[in-house]
Design an enzyme around this catalytic site. Structure first.
Site, PDB file in Angstrom:
ATOM      1  N   GLU A 145     -10.609 -22.151  -6.713  1.00 55.45           N
ATOM      2  CA  GLU A 145      -9.446 -21.522  -6.055  1.00 55.45           C
ATOM      3  C   GLU A 145      -8.437 -22.621  -5.719  1.00 55.45           C
ATOM      4  OE1 GLU A 145      -8.060 -18.380  -5.214  1.00 55.45           O
ATOM      5  OE2 GLU A 145      -6.497 -19.791  -4.619  1.00 55.45           O
ATOM      6  N   LEU A 149      -8.913 -18.903  -0.223  1.00 55.28           N
ATOM      7  CA  LEU A 149      -9.855 -17.856  -0.637  1.00 55.28           C
ATOM      8  C   LEU A 149      -9.372 -16.498  -0.116  1.00 55.28           C
ATOM      9  CD1 LEU A 149     -13.273 -19.627   0.044  1.00 55.28           C
ATOM     10  CD2 LEU A 149     -12.334 -19.011  -2.198  1.00 55.28           C
ATOM     11  N   VAL A 291       4.909   1.212  -4.760  1.00 57.97           N
ATOM     12  CA  VAL A 291       4.008   1.167  -3.606  1.00 57.97           C
ATOM     13  C   VAL A 291       4.449   0.119  -2.576  1.00 57.97           C
ATOM     14  CG1 VAL A 291       1.594   1.282  -2.968  1.00 57.97           C
ATOM     15  CG2 VAL A 291       2.239   1.617  -5.327  1.00 57.97           C
ATOM     16  N   GLU A 311      15.645   3.349  -6.287  1.00 56.39           N
ATOM     17  CA  GLU A 311      14.557   3.438  -7.274  1.00 56.39           C
ATOM     18  C   GLU A 311      15.133   3.849  -8.631  1.00 56.39           C
ATOM     19  OE1 GLU A 311      11.235   2.861  -7.854  1.00 56.39           O
ATOM     20  OE2 GLU A 311      11.653   3.794  -9.789  1.00 56.39           O
ATOM     21  N   HIS A 546     -16.993  19.774  11.305  1.00 55.69           N
ATOM     22  CA  HIS A 546     -15.857  20.386  11.992  1.00 55.69           C
ATOM     23  C   HIS A 546     -15.714  19.777  13.385  1.00 55.69           C
ATOM     24  CE1 HIS A 546     -13.044  23.466  13.329  1.00 55.69           C
ATOM     25  NE2 HIS A 546     -13.761  23.565  14.444  1.00 55.69           N
TER      26      HIS A 546
HETATM   27  P1  FAD Z   1      -5.588 -12.121  -6.496  1.00 53.56           P
HETATM   28  O1  FAD Z   1      -5.949 -11.452  -5.251  1.00 53.56           O
HETATM   29  O2  FAD Z   1      -4.146 -12.316  -6.797  1.00 53.56           O
HETATM   30  O3  FAD Z   1      -6.334 -13.530  -6.488  1.00 53.56           O
HETATM   31  C1  FAD Z   1      -6.129 -14.465  -7.489  1.00 53.56           C
HETATM   32  C2  FAD Z   1      -6.451 -15.825  -6.933  1.00 53.56           C
HETATM   33  O4  FAD Z   1      -6.487 -16.751  -8.003  1.00 53.56           O
HETATM   34  C3  FAD Z   1      -5.406 -16.349  -5.959  1.00 53.56           C
HETATM   35  O5  FAD Z   1      -6.035 -16.759  -4.769  1.00 53.56           O
HETATM   36  C4  FAD Z   1      -4.772 -17.539  -6.668  1.00 53.56           C
HETATM   37  O6  FAD Z   1      -4.411 -18.589  -5.803  1.00 53.56           O
HETATM   38  C5  FAD Z   1      -5.913 -17.981  -7.590  1.00 53.56           C
HETATM   39  N1  FAD Z   1      -5.477 -18.688  -8.814  1.00 53.56           N
HETATM   40  C6  FAD Z   1      -4.514 -18.323  -9.690  1.00 53.56           C
HETATM   41  N2  FAD Z   1      -4.477 -19.200 -10.726  1.00 53.56           N
HETATM   42  C7  FAD Z   1      -5.451 -20.115 -10.488  1.00 53.56           C
HETATM   43  C8  FAD Z   1      -5.920 -21.244 -11.185  1.00 53.56           C
HETATM   44  N3  FAD Z   1      -5.393 -21.604 -12.372  1.00 53.56           N
HETATM   45  N4  FAD Z   1      -6.920 -21.966 -10.646  1.00 53.56           N
HETATM   46  C9  FAD Z   1      -7.471 -21.619  -9.452  1.00 53.56           C
HETATM   47  N5  FAD Z   1      -7.074 -20.551  -8.755  1.00 53.56           N
HETATM   48  C10 FAD Z   1      -6.082 -19.799  -9.266  1.00 53.56           C
HETATM   49  N6  FAD Z   1      -4.324  -3.376  -3.463  1.00 53.56           N
HETATM   50  C11 FAD Z   1      -5.098  -2.421  -2.924  1.00 53.56           C
HETATM   51  O7  FAD Z   1      -6.103  -2.045  -3.517  1.00 53.56           O
HETATM   52  N7  FAD Z   1      -4.805  -1.876  -1.708  1.00 53.56           N
HETATM   53  C12 FAD Z   1      -3.710  -2.251  -1.013  1.00 53.56           C
HETATM   54  O8  FAD Z   1      -3.480  -1.736   0.082  1.00 53.56           O
HETATM   55  C13 FAD Z   1      -2.875  -3.250  -1.554  1.00 53.56           C
HETATM   56  N8  FAD Z   1      -1.775  -3.666  -0.896  1.00 53.56           N
HETATM   57  C14 FAD Z   1      -1.004  -4.655  -1.427  1.00 53.56           C
HETATM   58  C15 FAD Z   1       0.133  -5.063  -0.735  1.00 53.56           C
HETATM   59  C16 FAD Z   1       0.940  -6.057  -1.248  1.00 53.56           C
HETATM   60  C17 FAD Z   1       2.157  -6.495  -0.492  1.00 53.56           C
HETATM   61  C18 FAD Z   1       0.594  -6.683  -2.475  1.00 53.56           C
HETATM   62  C19 FAD Z   1       1.424  -7.789  -3.030  1.00 53.56           C
HETATM   63  C20 FAD Z   1      -0.519  -6.278  -3.179  1.00 53.56           C
HETATM   64  C21 FAD Z   1      -1.324  -5.252  -2.663  1.00 53.56           C
HETATM   65  N9  FAD Z   1      -2.448  -4.790  -3.344  1.00 53.56           N
HETATM   66  C22 FAD Z   1      -3.221  -3.802  -2.817  1.00 53.56           C
HETATM   67  C23 FAD Z   1      -2.828  -5.347  -4.649  1.00 53.56           C
HETATM   68  C24 FAD Z   1      -3.973  -6.362  -4.483  1.00 53.56           C
HETATM   69  O9  FAD Z   1      -3.585  -7.372  -3.598  1.00 53.56           O
HETATM   70  C25 FAD Z   1      -4.333  -6.948  -5.826  1.00 53.56           C
HETATM   71  O10 FAD Z   1      -4.580  -5.917  -6.752  1.00 53.56           O
HETATM   72  C26 FAD Z   1      -5.570  -7.821  -5.722  1.00 53.56           C
HETATM   73  O11 FAD Z   1      -5.371  -8.880  -4.818  1.00 53.56           O
HETATM   74  C27 FAD Z   1      -5.939  -8.381  -7.085  1.00 53.56           C
HETATM   75  O12 FAD Z   1      -7.072  -9.169  -6.957  1.00 53.56           O
HETATM   76  P2  FAD Z   1      -7.373 -10.358  -7.991  1.00 53.56           P
HETATM   77  O13 FAD Z   1      -8.649 -10.945  -7.561  1.00 53.56           O
HETATM   78  O14 FAD Z   1      -7.218  -9.876  -9.363  1.00 53.56           O
HETATM   79  O15 FAD Z   1      -6.182 -11.395  -7.775  1.00 53.56           O
HETATM   80  P1  NAI Z   2       5.477  -0.888  -8.732  1.00 52.80           P
HETATM   81  O1  NAI Z   2       5.425  -1.061 -10.199  1.00 52.80           O
HETATM   82  O2  NAI Z   2       4.551   0.033  -8.050  1.00 52.80           O
HETATM   83  O3  NAI Z   2       6.945  -0.425  -8.314  1.00 52.80           O
HETATM   84  C1  NAI Z   2       8.118  -1.071  -8.729  1.00 52.80           C
HETATM   85  C2  NAI Z   2       9.232  -0.047  -8.725  1.00 52.80           C
HETATM   86  O4  NAI Z   2      10.480  -0.701  -8.952  1.00 52.80           O
HETATM   87  C3  NAI Z   2       9.077   0.990  -9.837  1.00 52.80           C
HETATM   88  O5  NAI Z   2       9.042   2.270  -9.270  1.00 52.80           O
HETATM   89  C4  NAI Z   2      10.275   0.754 -10.724  1.00 52.80           C
HETATM   90  O6  NAI Z   2      10.776   1.932 -11.312  1.00 52.80           O
HETATM   91  C5  NAI Z   2      11.281   0.138  -9.748  1.00 52.80           C
HETATM   92  N1  NAI Z   2      12.359  -0.649 -10.396  1.00 52.80           N
HETATM   93  C6  NAI Z   2      12.238  -1.550 -11.404  1.00 52.80           C
HETATM   94  N2  NAI Z   2      13.457  -2.060 -11.724  1.00 52.80           N
HETATM   95  C7  NAI Z   2      14.363  -1.482 -10.910  1.00 52.80           C
HETATM   96  C8  NAI Z   2      15.799  -1.583 -10.771  1.00 52.80           C
HETATM   97  N3  NAI Z   2      16.545  -2.397 -11.522  1.00 52.80           N
HETATM   98  N4  NAI Z   2      16.405  -0.840  -9.831  1.00 52.80           N
HETATM   99  C9  NAI Z   2      15.656   0.005  -9.053  1.00 52.80           C
HETATM  100  N5  NAI Z   2      14.320   0.143  -9.149  1.00 52.80           N
HETATM  101  C10 NAI Z   2      13.670  -0.592 -10.068  1.00 52.80           C
HETATM  102  O7  NAI Z   2       5.361  -2.363  -8.134  1.00 52.80           O
HETATM  103  P2  NAI Z   2       5.259  -2.870  -6.643  1.00 52.80           P
HETATM  104  O8  NAI Z   2       5.672  -1.831  -5.672  1.00 52.80           O
HETATM  105  O9  NAI Z   2       5.993  -4.170  -6.639  1.00 52.80           O
HETATM  106  O10 NAI Z   2       3.715  -3.118  -6.465  1.00 52.80           O
HETATM  107  C11 NAI Z   2       2.982  -3.980  -7.361  1.00 52.80           C
HETATM  108  C12 NAI Z   2       1.546  -3.587  -7.384  1.00 52.80           C
HETATM  109  O11 NAI Z   2       0.906  -3.910  -6.157  1.00 52.80           O
HETATM  110  C13 NAI Z   2       1.361  -2.105  -7.549  1.00 52.80           C
HETATM  111  O12 NAI Z   2       1.267  -1.800  -8.916  1.00 52.80           O
HETATM  112  C14 NAI Z   2       0.099  -1.801  -6.828  1.00 52.80           C
HETATM  113  O13 NAI Z   2      -0.956  -1.738  -7.739  1.00 52.80           O
HETATM  114  C15 NAI Z   2      -0.112  -2.972  -5.884  1.00 52.80           C
HETATM  115  N6  NAI Z   2       0.001  -2.479  -4.493  1.00 52.80           N
HETATM  116  C16 NAI Z   2      -0.892  -1.563  -4.034  1.00 52.80           C
HETATM  117  C17 NAI Z   2      -0.792  -1.071  -2.756  1.00 52.80           C
HETATM  118  C18 NAI Z   2      -1.775  -0.046  -2.314  1.00 52.80           C
HETATM  119  O14 NAI Z   2      -2.740   0.195  -2.993  1.00 52.80           O
HETATM  120  N7  NAI Z   2      -1.581   0.580  -1.153  1.00 52.80           N
HETATM  121  C19 NAI Z   2       0.234  -1.513  -1.837  1.00 52.80           C
HETATM  122  C20 NAI Z   2       1.151  -2.442  -2.435  1.00 52.80           C
HETATM  123  C21 NAI Z   2       0.998  -2.914  -3.703  1.00 52.80           C
END
Ligand code: FAD
Ligand code: NAI
Length: 567
Positions: A145, A149, A291, A311, A546
């Protein structure tokens, strides 16, 4: 040694099954996952797949005959092997699949310091779960990492967003306390953003620290630094060369930004920045109604900002069921969030943003901008070409077993670009460990649930009604509005719904969509029933407690037959 093939239990009510058709004949080779036979119960016909590889050496039960659940109907063994009718060979259980794990477990002794059975690159929910599981299975494992982590999810994703959303929920409850008969000056309460951030940071610290402890406890070695491929068996971290039989890439994703003109004078935030705000801006333009855009627009609005969302698609939350997204949009508008759909942002100006809608360029002023237009797989600095990995649109290409095009290399989580959710990454990791252990386990994306943490919450699993119709599926739909649910009323949130999509002929549950209090927890019940290939009629027999909102889920299943009780 021959393995038994038995009548499996599909659903808790199944006691026996009739063999309708054998897909393999005695003497045929059977691969793991091949369909052996079709079995019918009182409700539907299901395919029974082989859990082992070998030859179908003996068929005991013929087409048209019935047997009890658990009865042996055939044997699979080596070519030429024989068994007597009704014989139960030693160690014949098809599930006796731990042997490869034990064989692998013995291997570490032969490995030198920087040699591993499994090397995981990336410590997010995909990577760390994989490493823990692999170590638990006795495989000598390391994890690399480069930052902290826990990855995106724990540090700048799932957990911090939900911590901030919880703070505004508490504020909201206090402000609306009079609705519950609790009186006092609710308006005196406000967010102390420093304190809100401290709480969030403390939660993140505890969880990420916990990941380190879990890895250590299970015996996985952690390397801090950036991992990059030297060749298909070697990864470099700083000056250290790590050799591994199996490499799991779990490097996650990175933020995408629109390639449009951006003025320097206005703060342009990503989700990372919003999660660290100690002051709430006056008016925020949110680019992207996906999202992240919607969860953070909701947080900012509740925290006191004026918010508008732009959007590109014709609705916000484009991947969510149309009716559910419409209810969410209504709620968001009630919170004062302005929403522009079918609108394309073309410029971030010094004092606002410009977007095209109905052929016109519209400018709306704001004091800050959040860009949330998606995330893309991250392979930066990984030197994937040294391993010969195939990459398409930035994502490492994987098959249904999470294998890449190179033997012994797997890619899970956001980096394979399939389903960017934390629990998908973790579940894919567990599948990979099974496959490293020599099993052939496919990952089924149709049963991955998702949640959106608004108030009320949104959750879904399986197909949407639109998609099912587009795919030509014959379906039945059941809907139940929360207005008929006692607990939703008690919670002061009865303006939601539960929607069931079921197969018309057998009633198999194909998809469920909800906007309701506790939806993100309730969806797990649906994932379970779908994993068990359960039907509407089986769900009707499940007694729900319930008063709970889960009764509305039960009612929606009744509604599939047009017979909901409380509406
Ligand atoms: P990551 O969590 O991105 O982990 C990858 C890790 O690899 C990182 O720590 C990075 O530093 C490390 N890394 C990268 N390249 C290297 C390298 N070359 N060598 C060593 N380490 C490296 N998902 C949900 O299911 N529920 C949610 O509510 C949700 N909310 C979200 C809200 C936001 C704002 C965002 C941005 C994302 C959200 N997601 C949510 C999405 C979720 O965070 C990701 O789908 C998830 O973290 C992916 O897990 P991963 O292990 O694939 O990658
Ligand atoms: P997203 O792909 O869900 O949404 C991006 C949005 O931006 C789309 O609806 C798209 O049509 C719009 N867009 C693109 N270009 C545009 C433009 N020029 N003008 C206006 N709108 C435009 O990606 P997002 O929200 O950044 O999230 C990334 C990923 O993170 C998601 O795919 C999701 O899997 C994960 N995530 C999950 C959460 C959860 O499970 N609760 C919470 C937050 C993120």
């Amino acid at each position: 040694m021959a393995s038994k093939v038995i009548i499996p239990k599909f659903g808790w009510m199944m006691t026996e099954g009739q063999i309708v058709k054998w897909h393999k004949q005695e003497g045929d080779f059977v691969a793991e996952g091949d369909i052996l036979f079709e079995v019918t119960t009182d409700k539907s016909i299901m395919d029974v797949e082989s859990s082992v590889e070998g030859y179908l050496i003996k068929v005991l039960v013929q087409e048209g005959d019935s047997r009890k659940v658990g009865d042996t109907v055939a044997y699979i063994g080596e070519e030429g092997e024989t068994v007597e009718d009704g014989e139960a060979p030693a160690a014949a259980e098809p599930k006796a699949e731990a042997a490869p794990a034990e064989e692998k477990a013995a291997a570490p002794a032969a490995l030198s310091e920087n040699e591993y059975e499994v090397c995981v690159i990336g410590g997010g929910p995909g990577g760390y779960v994989t490493a823990i599981k692999a170590a638990q299975e006795g495989l000598k494992t390391c994890l690399i990492e480069e930052k902290v982590l826990g990855g995106t999810c724990l540090n700048i994703g799932c957990i911090p967003t939900k911590a901030l959303l919880k703070s505004v929920e508490v504020l909201d409850t206090i402000k609306n306390a009079a609705d519950f008969g609790v009186v006092g000056d609710g308006s005196a309460f406000k967010l102390d953003m420093e304190a809100v951030q401290n709480r969030k940071n403390q939660i993140v610290k505890e969880l990420t620290g916990g990941v380190g402890m879990l890895l250590a406890k299970n015996g996985a070695t952690v390397y801090n630094g950036k991992g990059s491929f030297v060749d298909s068996n070697t990864v470099k971290v700083g000056d250290t060369l790590i050799k591994a039989k199996n490499i799991v890439v779990a490097t996650g994703s990175k933020i995408r930004m629109l390639d449009i003109p951006v003025a320097k004078e206005i703060p342009l935030y990503t989700s990372d920045d919003v999660l660290g705000l100690t002051e709430i801006p006056k008016k925020v333009a949110v680019i992207g109604g996906g999202v992240i855009g919607i969860e953070l627009a909701y947080f900012l609005a509740k925290a006191g900002a004026e918010v508008f969302v732009v959007e590109f698609m014709d609705k916000i939350l484009p991947n969510i069921d149309v009716e559910i997204a419409a209810i969410a949009e209504k709620y968001l508008k009630k919170e004062g969030i302005e929403i522009h759909t079918s609108a394309k942002v073309t410029e971030v100006a010094a004092d606002g943003i410009v977007f095209e809608k109905d052929g016109k360029a519209i400018k709306e002023s704001c004091t800050a901008v959040l860009m949330a237009v998606g995330r893309g797989p991250c392979t930066d600095g990984l030197d994937v070409e040294n391993a010969g990995l195939k990459v398409e649109k930035g994502a490492i290409v994987t098959d249904e077993y999470l294998k890449t095009n190179v033997d012994g290399i797997y890619a899970i989580g956001d980096v394979n670009g399939k389903y960017m959710l934390a629990h998908t990454a973790s579940a894919e990791g567990l599948t990979v460990v099974e496959n490293i252990l020599g099993h052939k386990e496919k990952f089924n994306y149709n049963r991955v649930p998702s949640g959106i943490y608004l108030h009320p919450e949104i959750a879904a699993v399986g197909v949407t009604e639109e998609q099912a119709v587009k795919d030509g599926k014959k379906i039945k739909v059941g809907k139940f509005p929360l207005v008929g649910n006692g607990k939703a009323k008690v919670e002061g949130c009865a303006d939601g719904m539960i929607k069931i999509i079921a197969d018309e002929q057998y009633g198999e549950v194909l998809g469920v969509h909800m906007i309701a209090p506790h939806a993100t927890d309730m969806i797990a019940e649906i994932s379970t029933i779908m994993q068990l290939e359960g039907t509407v009629d089986e769900m009707l027999k499940v007694v729900h407690p319930h008063p709970t909102v889960s009764e509305a889920v039960h009612e929606a299943f009744h509604a599939v037959h047009g017979k909901a009780i409380h509406i």
